[in-house]
Design a protein around this motif. Structure first.
Motif, short mmCIF file in Angstrom:
data_model
loop_
_atom_site.label_atom_id
_atom_site.label_comp_id
_atom_site.label_asym_id
_atom_site.label_seq_id
_atom_site.Cartn_x
_atom_site.Cartn_y
_atom_site.Cartn_z
N ARG A 1 0.74 -1.24 0.24
CA ARG A 1 0.11 0.09 -0.14
C ARG A 1 0.86 1.41 0.08
NH1 ARG A 1 -4.37 0.31 4.52
NH2 ARG A 1 -5.13 1.97 3.07
N ASN A 2 0.46 2.28 -0.61
CA ASN A 2 1.08 3.40 -0.73
C ASN A 2 0.96 4.32 0.56
OD1 ASN A 2 2.09 6.03 -1.52
ND2 ASN A 2 1.53 6.04 -3.58
N ALA A 3 1.95 4.61 1.05
CA ALA A 3 1.95 5.04 2.47
C ALA A 3 1.46 6.60 2.33
CB ALA A 3 3.44 5.15 3.02
N VAL A 4 1.36 7.12 1.28
CA VAL A 4 0.79 8.58 1.35
C VAL A 4 -0.44 8.37 0.79
CG1 VAL A 4 1.20 10.83 0.20
CG2 VAL A 4 3.21 9.24 0.73
#
Lengths: 356, 349
Positions: A65-68
């Motif tokens: 998953r993209n942390a941003v």
């Protein structure tokens, strides 16, 4: 040979077939009373006045998953469930599948009490507080923004005013040059007495906007569309999909008067976004202040925001990382078409993942 | 729903027989003038009128209305044109028959522009943009959107100007003045509406010319238009192309602005009068409510700004308080950077 060769018996046969389709389809039409939209599971994580900030649940099985987190900024016109309209036609679902952590702003339905909300209230107020909420929740300084149509213009303004809070910006079917020669909406807006309109109406009724949008292609959108529909009437799923779109098209919130006044005058009549003459809450909007990476997506057959209106962004910002994506479809097809599910959302996800 | 289904099935069977009989007859009478589309339209209307009350939602009902209405339009138009073309069968030059058929369309468009109400229904399709305007205007007004449509204007303006220009007299002179302003605004709106409609009638003539051109092109390419639906789609294509060309002109954008502005002036004058009555009854007026709304909004902005400042101060204070404690405690590993912490919490790459 005549170029028009329709014998009376052929015409009669065609009329019979049309009646039969209507007769058979009436059951499907009457049974499709409950029209749902907004299919992906979500939670309201923040509320303010009529605004709701949704956070979408991550689907199972998505790794990396993209942390941003990604905040979708929809237009004030029409409703944001367009982005999640049905199970197999969902921009949000597509973005979740690419690992994005998706938030979406629902601006709600303004009433007369919201008449004096300004662009400053929307952008430096509501939007900024949503961004701060997400930054706090994730303990990060900058988030990703995805602006849709008018929401894209808002996102550009926001990035220019708050560059320290945005990591990457995606604009979809976003008007930047509001006076391209092929922009019908802009042509029609030039002779409107916007002050008279807002002073008289307070808020701008959704009906007036519906009329304007239907007037872009009146014969197709209010005539031919229903004849085409007769061919789909025997399929309950297609009937429901059609009615769902119909519901969305006519689900037009009123526009807060003061925001509409500024948007029409500064953006449409004065073309202030590219002229650098828009002022919001004491900030002069200069697109050169937008320095983050930008992915600008436009639709080649867009009759609301012509491609040239969006492509005008190129070279006008301060970003060193500018990418364009042309989608072969229309203003709505870019969200709901099967092609968009395969091409647009994966491209956005890939672009964001490479930069976050 | 079962009753509806049964009723529909019976109707379908009846339709089947009716149209089968008609098709047989038309084959025998090939070439003769008949009016099946009108009969079809009437049959559909009766059927739908009987069924409509049972239709569940307004949306489904409106939807079916449009499908029936459009069906009536395109069958009638095809019948008109194709019928006249059939008369030309066997002739080497069919263009005279086609031009004869489309000439009546052009003539009707001209009558539409001249305000002839008898052609409105016939041209319901072409009036779609105008119909949309009327619906929208109705939704914003206590009177129907077409209330001023056929009001005569010729010669009326100068007479009205004289009457409306007369100063009010006596105790109610201000009230008289307001009604004069309202009447003047209504006349201007009606004039704008007439000009708008006139523009559409010119577009109608242009669309017919495009249709003629497309049909000729079809002949050159040895193509045949073989169904009402194909002909309807071609007509829509012509209308949209003509419309798209004309609505980008200065003439149209000015008309468009004039129409919306004129409607707003009528509404504005009505609001003034309504406010006067409300004030006289000691009730809050719209003007007063707007003043209050503006003041409340300004107070809310101020509250939100103060709250934001307060939150920032609290965070700053919390940071200041934590700093001495951290300094007093034994050394710890450095705290992760915010972004890294977020990645850790979300299980990201």
């Amino acid at each position: 040979m005549l170029p028009i060769e329709i014998r009376p018996d052929q015409l009669a046969d065609e009329m019979l077939q049309y009646s039969q389709k209507l007769g058979k389809g009436i059951e499907n039409l009457l049974n499709a009373s409950e029209i749902d939209a907004g299919v992906s599971p979500k939670t309201v994580v923040h509320r303010e006045d009529k605004l709701a900030l949704f956070h979408y649940e991550a689907p199972e099985g998505v790794k990396n998953r993209n942390a941003v987190p990604l905040l979708i900024v929809y237009a004030l016109v029409n409703r944001p469930y367009m982005t999640d309209i049905q199970e197999d036609r969902s921009t949000i679902k597509g973005l979740l599948a690419t690992g994005q952590d998706v938030y979406l702003i629902d601006w709600g339905y303004p009433d007369q009490a919201d008449r004096s909300l300004t662009l400053d209230d929307y952008l430096n107020g509501y939007l900024d507080r949503c961004v701060d909420f997400i930054r706090d929740a994730h303990g990060i300084d900058r988030i990703n923004l995805l602006g849709i149509c008018q929401g894209g213009a808002f996102s550009l303004c926001y990035c220019a005013m708050h560059p320290d809070k945005v990591m990457n910006l995606v604009t979809m079917v976003t008007p930047v040059d509001f006076k391209t020669a092929d922009n019908m909406l802009s042509g029609w807006a030039q002779h409107l007495d916007v002050d008279l309109l807002v002073d008289t109406m307070g808020n701008i009724p959704g009906e007036l906007l519906n009329w304007t949008f239907l007037s872009l292609k009146p014969f197709s959108l209010t005539g031919q569309k229903y004849v085409n529909m007769v061919d789909l009437l025997d399929d309950p799923a297609k009937v429901k999909n059609f009615l769902r779109m119909e519901k969305w098209i006519f689900d037009s919130p009123d526009q807060a008067g003061e925001t509409f006044r500024q948007f029409l005058k500064d953006f449409y009549q004065k073309n202030g976004l590219i002229e650098g003459t828009v002022h919001i809450g004491g900030h002069r909007i200069d697109l050169k202040d937008v320095t983050c990476p930008i992915l600008n997506i436009y639709a080649l057959q867009d009759h609301l925001v012509p491609p040239n209106a969006s492509k005008a962004l190129k070279g006008r910002t301060g970003s060193q990382d500018y990418t364009e994506l042309a989608f072969p479809g229309g203003h709505i097809g870019i969200y709901v078409s099967g092609k968009a599910q395969k091409e647009v959302t994966p491209a956005i996800g890939k672009w964001l993942n490479e930069r976050s | 729903m079962t009753d509806t289904a049964s009723w529909t099935n019976e109707w379908m069977e009846m339709q089947q027989k009716y149209w089968q009989n008609w098709a047989d007859a038309s084959q025998r009478l090939f070439g003769q003038q008949t009016t099946p589309a009108t009969a079809w339209g009437n049959a559909m209307e009766h059927w739908w009128q009987a069924l409509a009350p049972a239709a569940g939602s307004d949306m489904a009902r409106g939807f079916m209305d449009k499908m029936v209405e459009q069906g009536k339009f395109f069958f009638q138009m095809t019948e008109e044109i194709a019928g006249k073309m059939q008369g030309a069968a066997g002739q080497t030059d069919w263009t005279a028959a086609f031009e004869n058929a489309t000439a009546s369309l052009k003539e009707a468009f001209s009558r539409l522009g001249a305000g002839d109400p008898s052609v409105h229904k016939m041209f319901a399709f072409w009036e779609l943009p105008f119909d949309n305007w009327q619906r929208m205007a109705s939704s914003l007004s206590p009177v129907p959107g077409d209330v001023l449509r056929n009001m005569p204007t010729e010669g009326m303006r100068s007479k009205l100007d004289r009457v409306l220009g007369a100063p009010g007299l006596g105790y109610t002179r201000e009230e008289q003045g307001q009604y004069q302003e309202l009447t003047r605004a209504a006349v201007e709106y009606q004039e704008a509406l007439a000009a708008y409609l006139g523009f559409f009638s010119k577009m109608g003539v242009g669309s017919v010319e495009r249709l003629q051109w497309l049909v000729k092109e079809a002949e050159q390419k040895k193509k045949t238009i073989g169904s009402a639906r194909e002909f309807y789609d071609m007509w829509v294509q012509c209308c949209e192309a003509e419309y798209a060309d004309r609505v980008m002109t200065d003439e149209y954008t000015e008309l468009h602005g004039r129409l919306v502005n004129a409607l707003m002036r009528v509404k504005q004058r009505m609001s003034v009068i309504v406010d006067e009555y409300l004030g006289a009854m000691n009730m809050p007026t719209r003007r007063e409510l707007r003043t209050l709304q503006d003041r409340v909004q300004e107070a809310r902005r101020e509250t939100k700004r103060l709250r934001s400042e307060l939150d920032a101060l609290k965070k700053q204070l919390a940071g200041t308080a934590a700093a001495p404690a951290a300094a007093a405690s034994p050394a710890k590993p450095a705290a992760p950077r915010k972004k890294a912490a977020a990645k850790a919490r979300t299980g990201a790459r």
